[in-house]
Design an enzyme around this catalytic site. Structure first.
Site, PDB file in Angstrom:
ATOM      1  CG  ASN A 185      -9.148  33.989   2.218  1.00 35.26           C
ATOM      2  OD1 ASN A 185      -8.976  32.779   2.309  1.00 35.26           O
ATOM      3  ND2 ASN A 185      -9.586  34.541   1.106  1.00 35.26           N
ATOM      4  CB  CYS A 199     -14.372  41.140   3.381  1.00 35.82           C
ATOM      5  SG  CYS A 199     -15.292  41.115   4.933  1.00 35.82           S
TER       6      CYS A 199
END
Ligand code: 4NP
Length: 144
Positions: free
Chosen positions: A12, A14
């Protein structure tokens, strides 16, 4: 009814925050969020190099903070979108009995790619953005 869409990746930081940021720009009328199946980066903003690449395309996400995906998300969202097959396995492992929430790959909505490869490892932030932008546009049209 407002459609609630959750984007999910591993960290959570990229792919899923990027998908969230792109999609909220396309469909500000819908409820949009993101989460990671792992908890390594909970509370952190999106990864710097990912934010830099997105910012060059006019996509801002510095307000977002990582959180971990959980079973409760099956009732909080109408559509849960993973970035790759591992994400889907990790999501499905937490599906509560009887929950019928739709879980799909983001790339099911178009882009020409099978999955969104993880740029944290590939370092191909531009390639990830290309796939996410194309699929998010397809998703935005599909939810019309
Ligand atoms: P993401 O990329 O799933 O697209 O956010 C990753 C970021 C960090 C890690 C794994 C994937 N990590 O293991 O720290």
């Amino acid at each position: 009814m407002t459609t609630r869409v959750l984007f999910v990746c591993l960290g959570n930081i990229c792919r899923s925050p990027t998908a969230e940021a792109v999609f909220r720009g396309l469909r500000p009328d819908l409820v949009t969020d993101s989460a990671g199946t792992a908890g390594y980066h909970v509370g952190e903003p999106p990864y710097g190099p990912m934010q830099d690449a997105a910012r060059k395309r006019g996509i801002g996400m510095s307000d977002l903070r990582a959180r971990q995906f959980g079973a409760a998300d099956f009732s909080r969202f109408d559509l849960i979108l993973g970035m790759d097959a591992e994400n889907l396995r990790n999501i499905e492992a937490l599906r509560p009995k009887g929950a019928e929430t739709l879980v799909r790959l983001l790339t099911d909505y178009g882009s020409g790619a099978d999955v969104v490869p993880d740029p944290y490892y590939t370092r191909d932030f531009e390639g990830a953005l290309d796939i996410i932008e194309a699929a998010a546009q397809g998703l935005a049209r599909a939810l019309d």
